[in-house]
Design a protein around this motif. Structure first.
Motif, mmCIF file in Angstrom:
data_model
loop_
_atom_site.group_PDB
_atom_site.id
_atom_site.type_symbol
_atom_site.label_atom_id
_atom_site.label_comp_id
_atom_site.label_asym_id
_atom_site.label_seq_id
_atom_site.Cartn_x
_atom_site.Cartn_y
_atom_site.Cartn_z
ATOM 1 N N ARG A 14 79.477 5.064 -16.430
ATOM 2 C CA ARG A 14 78.787 5.816 -17.484
ATOM 3 C C ARG A 14 78.105 7.005 -16.859
ATOM 4 N N GLU A 15 77.908 8.035 -17.664
ATOM 5 C CA GLU A 15 77.350 9.272 -17.142
ATOM 6 C C GLU A 15 75.949 9.061 -16.545
ATOM 7 N N ASP A 16 75.145 8.278 -17.238
ATOM 8 C CA ASP A 16 73.751 8.126 -16.802
ATOM 9 C C ASP A 16 73.547 6.784 -16.089
ATOM 10 N N PHE A 17 74.637 6.208 -15.585
ATOM 11 C CA PHE A 17 74.544 4.910 -14.921
ATOM 12 C C PHE A 17 73.757 5.073 -13.626
ATOM 13 N N SER A 18 72.717 4.282 -13.462
ATOM 14 C CA SER A 18 71.847 4.445 -12.298
ATOM 15 C C SER A 18 71.925 3.207 -11.412
ATOM 16 N N PRO A 19 71.582 3.363 -10.126
ATOM 17 C CA PRO A 19 71.514 2.183 -9.250
ATOM 18 C C PRO A 19 70.554 1.126 -9.816
ATOM 19 N N GLN A 20 69.486 1.581 -10.478
ATOM 20 C CA GLN A 20 68.530 0.639 -11.074
ATOM 21 C C GLN A 20 69.226 -0.227 -12.122
ATOM 22 N N GLU A 21 70.049 0.431 -12.968
ATOM 23 C CA GLU A 21 70.768 -0.321 -13.991
ATOM 24 C C GLU A 21 71.760 -1.297 -13.369
ATOM 25 N N ALA A 22 72.455 -0.817 -12.328
ATOM 26 C CA ALA A 22 73.431 -1.674 -11.642
ATOM 27 C C ALA A 22 72.725 -2.896 -11.060
ATOM 28 N N ALA A 23 71.534 -2.685 -10.513
ATOM 29 C CA ALA A 23 70.765 -3.803 -9.956
ATOM 30 C C ALA A 23 70.332 -4.755 -11.070
ATOM 31 N N GLY A 24 70.024 -4.199 -12.242
ATOM 32 C CA GLY A 24 69.625 -5.019 -13.392
ATOM 33 C C GLY A 24 70.763 -5.925 -13.846
ATOM 34 N N ILE A 25 71.977 -5.352 -13.889
ATOM 35 C CA ILE A 25 73.144 -6.145 -14.301
ATOM 36 C C ILE A 25 73.376 -7.278 -13.296
ATOM 37 N N LEU A 26 73.194 -6.944 -12.012
ATOM 38 C CA LEU A 26 73.358 -7.970 -10.966
ATOM 39 C C LEU A 26 72.383 -9.132 -11.191
ATOM 40 N N ARG A 27 71.128 -8.793 -11.479
ATOM 41 C CA ARG A 27 70.143 -9.855 -11.712
ATOM 42 C C ARG A 27 70.495 -10.681 -12.948
ATOM 43 N N ASP A 28 70.989 -9.998 -14.010
ATOM 44 C CA ASP A 28 71.381 -10.723 -15.229
ATOM 45 C C ASP A 28 72.524 -11.705 -14.927
ATOM 46 N N ILE A 29 73.477 -11.241 -14.105
ATOM 47 C CA ILE A 29 74.618 -12.096 -13.752
ATOM 48 C C ILE A 29 74.133 -13.307 -12.967
ATOM 49 N N GLU A 30 73.262 -13.065 -11.995
ATOM 50 C CA GLU A 30 72.733 -14.180 -11.190
ATOM 51 C C GLU A 30 71.998 -15.184 -12.071
ATOM 52 N N GLY A 31 71.226 -14.647 -13.006
ATOM 53 C CA GLY A 31 70.468 -15.515 -13.907
ATOM 54 C C GLY A 31 71.394 -16.342 -14.785
ATOM 55 N N ALA A 32 72.477 -15.704 -15.251
ATOM 56 C CA ALA A 32 73.372 -16.390 -16.196
ATOM 57 C C ALA A 32 74.150 -17.528 -15.529
ATOM 58 N N CYS A 33 74.573 -17.326 -14.278
ATOM 59 C CA CYS A 33 75.407 -18.364 -13.655
ATOM 60 C C CYS A 33 74.612 -19.240 -12.686
#
Lengths: 222, 357
Positions: A132-151
């Protein structure tokens, strides 16, 4: 490449970062030195998935597992693998997990099995800064945490799979190094490797990938 | 602006917000779900409304309501869901309201399947609902064109006060391609007809589609058809590729045309003079452009992901001057470039001798 694959590799990440293309490339790469099983554990996306590569896997003697109804018209979020036996086979195992935390959630049911192999398992977080145009490392880190939390499992390293589909060249990848360094800082994880297109310079941190997930008009009629 | 890699559905959703869409009403169905999912995530942050309705029928009628208030509004679905929306689409057209409706087509009829198809051509172009009316229909064949057409659909819907459809399909919606969003301002159109509060400063506006007197209803339909004449003069758009000297012109829209282009290139390499004609607007149909494209052709090969729907328009608008052959896959299957090349080869042998089928 410096990174050496563990017995079990779990690929997670935002959907559309190129996990499937990576999984197919990894399977072909690991097959050169041993037996390989690929598990399509994507309950999110019924299109463009590793189950589409059944033929390629068969031709190369790679064992593949996919959800019972993958590639059919039945869109059921069900994983029914006998993961214990797949792992016990002695093959190196690549698990292609569906996108985001929604896809990772289903993986959690096998958590107790992976824990037994913790020393020989990598859960790789695959990212693509061009999603995404405004995709930031912060957002990428957020998705990583969500994935870890989910599984309920922790990612062990990052994979930089930054690409623009068929238009990817080495400059595309090079422009993502800064993003990758920031993500390393935010997550405290190292980058296992960076996926680069064929013909890129050699580097111990690079893993060369072919474009395997093709669109119908890219498949020439010759 | 730099390029990003997006799914067709996500890119469409992003383009809609950038084009000033303020209200989205949807109901989940594969393979359009990412449009809803993306807007659910981002719409509120950007000052818009995302609402998952209780049904497709509710969603289209909410779209009618939002459009009546003068804001840019959109709904999206896939084939079976569009059938449910058809009553609302007819009401929207009858009320002269602009809005965008997205159909990410899947295999049909009935509940059909979740893989891509183009079986809703006739529905979109001929009969999106009951009554005398038309809807603008745009058919993108890349993720970039999906974006560009989303902007255009909002603009043209406002300009002509009519519903506009983006006729995508499972392949266009689900595939990922690099895309660039145009750097442009949204220019809001004056909508003096909108029910947005008269504040005691003007007569109140009424949005209505019920006429009890036949003469008044006939007048309203006739005035709408005057506008359609203007649409048919101003809006038709098409791409002609290697048609100037082509013996065989392949016709197709959307994803099918994109695959056909590969087949046309392969045919050229084999020495067959093939070309491609791709309508970008399905209503209004680019009739003049079609006739120019087949000017030197001996035969036409129509390729679609259905049992042959646009083929009738190809024959009609070329007045059956040339033999028109057909190749199609349906039910969620995608024709391969190889299959299309084979059909081009067969057609080039038959040439002018065959009858118009």
């Amino acid at each position: 490449m410096n990174y050496s694959f563990k017995k079990i590799t779990i690929l997670t990440g935002h959907y559309g970062v190129g996990k499937t293309n990576l999984a197919v490339n990894m399977a072909m790469y690991l097959r050169r030195t041993g037996t390989v099983s690929v598990v399509d554990a994507d309950i999110v996306n019924p299109y463009f998935r590793t189950a589409d590569f059944k033929r390629l896997f068969e031709d190369n003697d790679i064992t593949s597992f996919c959800p019972m109804y993958a590639g059919t018209n039945l869109d059921t979020p069900v994983l029914d693998f006998d993961m214990e036996n797949i792992i016990a086979s002695g093959d190196r195992v690549i698990i292609d997990v569906g996108g985001d935390d929604a896809g990772a959630f289903a993986l959690g049911r096998y958590r107790h099995i992976f824990q037994k192999y913790a020393n020989n398992t990598d859960m790789l977080y695959v990212f693509n800064m061009y999603r995404r145009e405004d995709f930031s490392p912060q957002e990428a880190a957020g998705i990583l945490r969500d994935i870890e939390g989910a599984c309920g499992m922790k990612c062990t390293a990052l994979v930089n799979n930054s690409n623009l589909g068929a238009e990817t060249d080495f400059d595309t990848v090079r422009s993502s190094f800064e993003f990758g360094r920031e993500l390393e800082g935010l997550t405290g994880l190292d980058t296992a490797f960076t996926a680069v297109p064929e013909g890129s310079p050699q580097n111990e941190g690079f893993f060369e990938v072919k474009r395997m997930v093709e669109l119908p008009w890219e498949r020439s009629s010759r | 602006m730099s390029k990003v890699l997006m799914k067709g559905n996500e890119a469409l959703a992003e383009a809609a917000m950038r084009a000033g869409c303020k209200c989205f009403f949807g109901y989940p169905i594969t393979p359009q779900t990412e449009i809803s999912a993306y807007l659910a995530k981002h719409m509120a942050k950007r000052g818009g409304v995302f609402l998952q309705a209780e049904s497709e029928i509710a969603a289209i009628n909410m779209t009618l309501g939002a459009a009546a208030s003068g804001v840019r509004a959109m709904t999206s679905s896939s084939s079976p869901g569009i059938s449910l929306k058809s009553e609302g689409i007819s009401y929207i057209a009858a009320s002269d309201l602009p809005c965008v409706i997205v159909n990410v087509e899947r295999g049909g009829p009935g509940l059909g399947g979740i893989q891509p198809a183009q079986s809703d051509y006739n529905q979109a172009v001929k009969a999106p609902g009951h009554g005398d009316f038309h809807m603008l229909v745009f058919a993108p064949s890349s993720v970039q064109e999906t974006v560009d057409m989303t902007y255009l659909a909002f603009d043209m819907a406002d300009k002509y006060r009519m519903p506009a459809m983006i006729l995508s399909d499972g392949l266009m919606g689900q595939m990922m391609e690099p895309v660039e969003f145009p750097d442009r301002e949204v220019n809001p159109v004056e909508k003096p007809w909108a029910c947005s509060g008269h504040k005691n400063k003007r007569e109140h506006n009424i949005i209505n589609s019920l006429y009890l007197k036949p003469d008044i209803l006939e007048d309203s339909v006739r005035s709408r058809y005057k506008r359609y004449e203007q649409v048919e003069n101003e809006l038709p758009d098409a791409e002609s590729y290697l048609c100037e000297d082509a013996d065989i012109v392949v016709t197709g829209f959307g994803a099918a045309a994109r695959i056909a282009e590969t087949a046309v290139n392969n045919a050229r390499e084999k020495g067959i003079r093939a070309g491609l004609f791709r309508p970008k607007t399905l209503y209004p149909f680019p009739k003049k452009e079609l006739n120019e494209a087949v000017g030197n052709a001996k035969a036409i090969l129509d390729v679609e992901m259905n049992m042959g729907q646009m083929i009738d328009d190809i024959k009609l608008y070329t007045e059956c001057r040339l033999p028109v052959y057909f190749y199609g896959r349906t039910g969620g299957n995608i024709p391969s470039a190889e299959e299309i090349l084979h059909e081009i080869e067969v057609c080039s042998m038959k040439g002018e001798k065959a009858e118009c089928r």
